[in-house]
Design an enzyme around this catalytic site. Structure first.
Site, mmCIF file in Angstrom:
data_model
loop_
_atom_site.group_PDB
_atom_site.id
_atom_site.type_symbol
_atom_site.label_atom_id
_atom_site.label_comp_id
_atom_site.label_asym_id
_atom_site.label_seq_id
_atom_site.Cartn_x
_atom_site.Cartn_y
_atom_site.Cartn_z
ATOM 1 N N ASP A 20 37.838 38.335 50.053
ATOM 2 C CA ASP A 20 36.945 38.926 49.061
ATOM 3 C C ASP A 20 36.047 37.852 48.452
ATOM 4 O OD1 ASP A 20 35.720 40.148 46.937
ATOM 5 O OD2 ASP A 20 37.541 40.837 45.957
ATOM 6 N N LYS A 29 30.900 39.325 33.171
ATOM 7 C CA LYS A 29 32.284 39.209 33.640
ATOM 8 C C LYS A 29 32.738 37.740 33.672
ATOM 9 C CE LYS A 29 35.124 40.827 37.490
ATOM 10 N NZ LYS A 29 35.071 41.603 38.742
ATOM 11 N N GLU A 59 41.420 43.466 42.773
ATOM 12 C CA GLU A 59 40.359 43.969 43.649
ATOM 13 C C GLU A 59 40.748 43.974 45.130
ATOM 14 O OE1 GLU A 59 37.122 41.510 42.362
ATOM 15 O OE2 GLU A 59 37.011 42.540 40.435
ATOM 16 N N ASP A 69 35.335 49.718 39.486
ATOM 17 C CA ASP A 69 35.144 48.324 39.890
ATOM 18 C C ASP A 69 34.149 47.734 38.898
ATOM 19 O OD1 ASP A 69 34.510 45.906 40.987
ATOM 20 O OD2 ASP A 69 33.653 46.714 42.847
#
Lengths: 173, 621
Positions: free
Chosen positions: B206, B85, B184, B24
């Site tokens: 999420d 990211k 994810e 992850d």
């Protein structure tokens, strides 16, 4: 890749009929993917993954086509030599076009009112269902006349789908 | 003709224990996990820390990652990079819009990518992510005591093509073989699916640091099928921090523009701490720059309410896309650190009319699911597991007047493909430019430009006579590739793909080379070794296939041809010349192409036969 040259109905082991047993289609689709999906070849060779990718891409496309009545109808017509050019087919009956204009106006007046929009959507969906029923009957007997009638219905269906997509966009915004 | 020795077939490498990790690669923290004896496990450092802060500290001759680098944020902020990211697959203008120019010194690459200036040189988002991945790789290899066979890396479902490609590039630079990029939320669903074994519709909510994803998945007969995804790649827990920071500024009557970089950082850290404290407390005291004030959960909830309402609107839309109602949903799974906020849980529970599941640590659940998938991809899973993901954003082409014509719609199950025909509009025209964009908007300028490429070498004909078929293919990772051919003559046109974003092939090679220079390892040795592994593997697979299916699908002549290529590769297998080896591999692949296709045909037929006996009578959705 012989299997990929089959028509979409054969590909999923279905008979060539507009009326599709959706649960059988879904189940066969799943079974096929368990055998040909690239992830099933992640631990073998690049070559097998490439081939698996081609198979799966086509099978997904085929499944998507058959699962939707509109796309299934267009595909079914194409298999019988009737092509539909969606851009250049505006010669619709005046009465139908009037109905379209009325729906457009109703959507415009509803503006952002979700409740009103959903009522219009359900009205359109009912008309859509009637067309699909008509198509089912027409496609049972393949004659030139029936195919030509079916083509008109499919064109109408595309108009309704556009309206529904438009409503959905307004509701989601 | 010497007959092939098939009495003692080689063992498939899959038969001995191999390890592939789930990673992850998060905005704030990263986690690496493996499956050991059928059970997924996040790998910790000697201090039992599983979370690796996604922070890299560049020193002149050293790179620090994780907890150590986090310390450097305060004393060496310009060389300490966090939240990288958010820059993946983004161009320079977007980097500025995201505020990176306020924290770091930026410059641009040839392709208009943002580079961060550090004392160790200019670093791209791909390079910085690669450094985090290398760190995770080393941690995992230390634990399992051997080289990794590959990795499944997770990305937000809403990542577009450029962001996915950047993630894959980072893995390549880190020397990780990507078995699959996995969304994810899908990873989280796998982790929970394994636990509950529940068939039905699952929603994954999420809310991470910087992104929000909503996914609806259908789980049945070992297949996870993503039905719809939605979300916002610029909405997350960080926005809550910003809201609190602004609240502090207002309350303390400060001017944000007058704060120094260090003070701004401190303000954000204070805001973040306040948010975390409020997950357990109803009222707290905030101290900032000599100002002190009370802050209640009620005030906080009011601040973030618009943000929560926005997330629920995305949930509503996803339900509509999936043509489902709230009562159809079996489970709601919470993922991402920001779902710890009590108000988030309350809103979600109220909207879906059920208590959301959160019993697996939301910081680990994604990596654990990825590890399960990685293990399955190595062929080591005990049961059947297949994921069917969807394309998160529509792919379209630029048409006249800067409008977008969609060719593959969002939520289409991937892999998928679509062909489109183009024609020339001028006499003797030999080339045309195709511009691919990604997004839902009608105007090209509102979508993300993915690639512009030129179709060259169209035979000169009258306008409208040449017909060029372009095939757009999206693979299981959600990445697009394009091929084209001219139909009237069958000429396969040469395509020049010029990515609008992303690194050039050359830049990636240079980065790879640089990483080897750093590791004092020879890139050629590495390439040869990789090529040898490919060759060995191919030999084993082809032999096994011949043994099983040669009689079924091949004539004697076809079989002999394959065996000849196979023996050629075997004799060349020990060579130190990676180019020769590559040629022999390609030759064997070409020789076995038909065989492989016929076997795939066989798989397909077999699938349907199995169905007609067992499933037909009670086939139900």
């Amino acid at each position: 890749m012989l299997e990929l040259n089959k028509n979409y109905f054969e590909l999923f082991g279905l008979s060539l009929s507009f009326q599709v047993d959706l649960s059988l289609l879904k189940s066969n689709y799943r079974q096929i993917l368990l055998k040909v999906h690239p992830d099933k070849f992640a631990h073998t060779t690049e070559q097998e993954r490439r081939i698996a990718l081609q198979y799966t891409a086509l099978i997904n496309e085929a499944y998507k086509t058959l699962v939707s009545p509109l796309h299934r109808a267009i595909y079914f017509l194409a298999l019988h030599g009737v092509s539909i050019n969606l851009e250049n087919n505006t010669a619709m009956p005046a009465e139908f076009l009037l109905e379209q204009i009325n729906f457009r106006e109703a959507i415009e007046t509803a503006e952002e009112n979700e409740q009103k929009l959903l009522i219009i959507a359900s009205e359109i969906s009912e008309l859509k269902q009637t067309i699909i029923k008509n198509l089912t009957v027409l496609f049972e007997k393949i004659t030139e006349e029936n195919l030509s009638k079916a083509k008109q219905f499919v064109l109408k269906l595309t108009f309704f789908e556009k309206l529904l997509a438009d409503i959905k966009e307004r509701v989601q915004h | 003709m010497v007959l092939l020795q098939i009495s003692e077939p080689n063992q498939l490498p899959a038969n001995k224990q191999r390890y592939a990790v789930g990673i992850d690669l998060g905005t704030t923290n990263s986690v690496v996990a493996i499956v050991n004896e059928d059970w997924p496990l996040a790998i910790a450092d000697p201090n039992e820390n599983v979370l690796v802060p996604s922070i890299v500290h560049y020193q002149q001759n050293n790179i620090e990652v994780g907890e150590v680098a986090k310390q450097a944020v305060t004393y060496d902020p310009l060389n300490t990079i966090y939240s990288i990211k958010r820059l993946m697959g983004r161009d320079f203008g977007e980097a500025k819009r995201l505020g990176f120019d306020r924290i770091y010194h930026l410059s641009t690459s040839a392709n208009n990518l943002p580079l961060i200036k550090t004392q160790a040189g200019e670093k791209s988002a791909v390079q910085i992510s690669a450094d985090i991945l290398s760190f995770l790789k080393k941690r995992a290899q230390k634990t399992v005591g051997m080289e990794l066979s590959g990795a499944v890396i997770t990305v937000p479902a809403y990542f577009d093509d450029a962001q996915r490609q950047a993630t894959k590039d980072a893995a390549a630079v880190a020397g990780l073989k990507v078995l699959r990029l996995l969304n994810e939320p899908t990873a989280a669903a796998i982790a929970y699916g394994l636990e509950s074994g529940g068939e039905g519709m699952h929603v994954v909510f999420d809310l991470g640091g910087g992104t929000f994803d909503i996914s609806i998945l259908h789980f049945k007969q070992g297949i996870f099928e993503v039905i719809a995804v939605g979300g916002d790649s610029a909405l997350g827990g960080d926005d809550m921090d910003d809201l609190i920071a602004n609240w502090i500024i207002q309350q303390a009557k400060l001017n944000l523009d007058l704060l120094s970089l260090t003070e701004k950082r401190k303000l954000l850290l204070t805001a973040k701490a306040a948010k975390e404290e409020l997950t357990t407390k109803l009222e707290i005291t905030i101290d900032f720059n000599k100002w002190q004030g009370h802050f209640t959960r009620r005030e906080f909830n009011k601040l973030i309410e618009p943000l929560l309402i926005k997330t629920l609107k995305y949930c509503q839309n996803a339900l509509q896309d999936a043509e489902l109602q709230i009562k159809d949903i079996k489970d709601v799974i919470l993922v991402g650190g920001a779902t710890r906020t009590p108000a988030v849980q309350e809103y979600v529970a109220k909207f879906f009319q059920k208590k959301p599941l959160a019993n697996i640590d939301p910081d680990q659940v994604v990596a654990l699911g990825a590890a399960i998938q990685a293990n399955a991809l190595l062929g080591q899973a005990s049961g059947e597991l297949l994921l069917l993901d969807v394309l998160p954003l529509s792919l379209g082409l630029e048409t006249m007047g800067g409008l977008v014509e969609k060719i593959i719609y969002r939520n289409a199950t991937i892999p998928t493909q679509k062909s489109q025909q183009f024609t020339t509009y001028k006499d003797g025209q030999t080339g045309m430019i195709v511009h691919i964009v990604q997004g839902e908007r009608e105007l090209v300028q509102d979508c993300r430009s993915l690639a512009k490429f030129e179709l060259k070498g169209i035979p000169p004909m009258k306008a409208g006579m040449a017909k060029v078929e372009v095939i757009f293919q999206v693979d299981a990772d959600g990445l697009l590739s394009v091929s084209a051919k001219e139909l009237s003559t069958g000429i396969e046109s040469k395509i020049n793909v010029m990515p609008s974003y992303g690194l050039t092939e050359k830049e990636i090679t240079e980065m790879l080379q640089a990483s080897f220079d750093h590791a004092k390892e020879d890139i050629q040795v590495r390439q040869l070794r990789e090529q040898q592994v490919v060759a060995e593997h191919l030999l084993v697979v082809v032999k096994k296939a011949l043994q099983e299916d040669a009689d079924k699908y091949l004539s004697q002549a076809e079989k002999n041809k394959i065996i000849a290529s196979l023996q050629h590769l075997e004799t060349i297998g020990t060579t130190q010349d990676s180019l020769k080896l590559k040629q022999a591999v390609t030759e064997l692949e070409q020789a076995t192409q038909i065989f492989a296709e016929r076997r795939m045909d066989g798989n397909l037929r077999e699938a349907l036969q199995g169905v007609s006996i067992e499933e037909l009578p009670h086939a139900k959705d």
